[in-house]
Design a protein around this motif. Sequence first.
Motif, PDB file in Angstrom:
ATOM      1  N   GLY A 181       4.158  13.042   7.043  1.00 22.89           N
ATOM      2  CA  GLY A 181       2.795  12.861   7.532  1.00 22.89           C
ATOM      3  C   GLY A 181       2.706  11.776   8.594  1.00 22.89           C
ATOM      4  O   GLY A 181       2.028  11.942   9.616  1.00 22.89           O
ATOM      5  N   ILE A 182       3.385  10.670   8.364  1.00 23.52           N
ATOM      6  CA  ILE A 182       3.381   9.583   9.339  1.00 23.52           C
ATOM      7  C   ILE A 182       4.050  10.023  10.629  1.00 23.52           C
ATOM      8  O   ILE A 182       3.574   9.720  11.728  1.00 23.52           O
ATOM      9  N   GLU A 183       5.154  10.758  10.507  1.00 22.56           N
ATOM     10  CA  GLU A 183       5.856  11.240  11.691  1.00 22.56           C
ATOM     11  C   GLU A 183       4.982  12.194  12.508  1.00 22.56           C
ATOM     12  O   GLU A 183       4.988  12.153  13.735  1.00 22.56           O
ATOM     13  N   ALA A 188      10.499   6.196  10.905  1.00 24.27           N
ATOM     14  CA  ALA A 188      11.781   5.601  10.510  1.00 24.27           C
ATOM     15  C   ALA A 188      11.584   4.186   9.967  1.00 24.27           C
ATOM     16  O   ALA A 188      12.224   3.795   8.989  1.00 24.27           O
ATOM     17  N   ILE A 189      10.690   3.433  10.570  1.00 23.56           N
ATOM     18  CA  ILE A 189      10.410   2.071  10.097  1.00 23.56           C
ATOM     19  C   ILE A 189       9.780   2.117   8.704  1.00 23.56           C
ATOM     20  O   ILE A 189      10.166   1.356   7.812  1.00 23.56           O
ATOM     21  N   VAL A 190       8.830   3.008   8.516  1.00 17.22           N
ATOM     22  CA  VAL A 190       8.179   3.138   7.203  1.00 17.22           C
ATOM     23  C   VAL A 190       9.188   3.596   6.160  1.00 17.22           C
ATOM     24  O   VAL A 190       9.178   3.121   5.025  1.00 17.22           O
ATOM     25  N   GLN A 211       9.059  11.488   0.907  1.00 17.59           N
ATOM     26  CA  GLN A 211       9.330  12.383   2.032  1.00 17.59           C
ATOM     27  C   GLN A 211       8.042  12.981   2.596  1.00 17.59           C
ATOM     28  O   GLN A 211       7.895  13.121   3.806  1.00 17.59           O
ATOM     29  N   GLU A 212       7.090  13.300   1.734  1.00 22.36           N
ATOM     30  CA  GLU A 212       5.807  13.824   2.201  1.00 22.36           C
ATOM     31  C   GLU A 212       5.063  12.776   3.029  1.00 22.36           C
ATOM     32  O   GLU A 212       4.465  13.093   4.054  1.00 22.36           O
ATOM     33  N   LEU A 223       0.828  -1.203   0.000  1.00 18.72           N
ATOM     34  CA  LEU A 223       0.000   0.000   0.000  1.00 18.72           C
ATOM     35  C   LEU A 223       0.865   1.257   0.000  1.00 18.72           C
ATOM     36  O   LEU A 223       0.567   2.219  -0.719  1.00 18.72           O
ATOM     37  N   LEU A 224       1.937   1.254   0.756  1.00 12.75           N
ATOM     38  CA  LEU A 224       2.838   2.404   0.775  1.00 12.75           C
ATOM     39  C   LEU A 224       3.528   2.599  -0.574  1.00 12.75           C
ATOM     40  O   LEU A 224       3.706   3.731  -1.028  1.00 12.75           O
TER      41      LEU A 224
END
Length: 94
Positions: free
Chosen positions: A74-76, A85-87, A69-70, A49-50
């Motif tokens: 957003g996740i951060e 960092a994991i993603v 990076q966007e 999905l990512l």
Amino acid sequence: MEKYIERLPSWAQAPAEILAGAAEGYGAHRASRMAAAISYRTVFALAPLLIIAVAVLGSFLGSQEEAQQEIINGIEAVVGPEVAAIVDDILTSA
């Protein structure tokens, strides 16, 4: 279970019956096992999905690096830097 509920004051019997019914239903439907199965499948569905999200967003932003990076930003902002960092590792290795 009913004999314990009958010992309670009358005002507490109705909530106790509701909680007892919920606990019985939780066990009868194996809710914890189903939740674990959903979590397991979600983990394996996250990487593809990512990758699709980066590809689609990259077509709008101009580059996949910028899209990646966007998504990481957003996740951060939502779940924190550790998960971001994991993603980022998942997207970099894909």
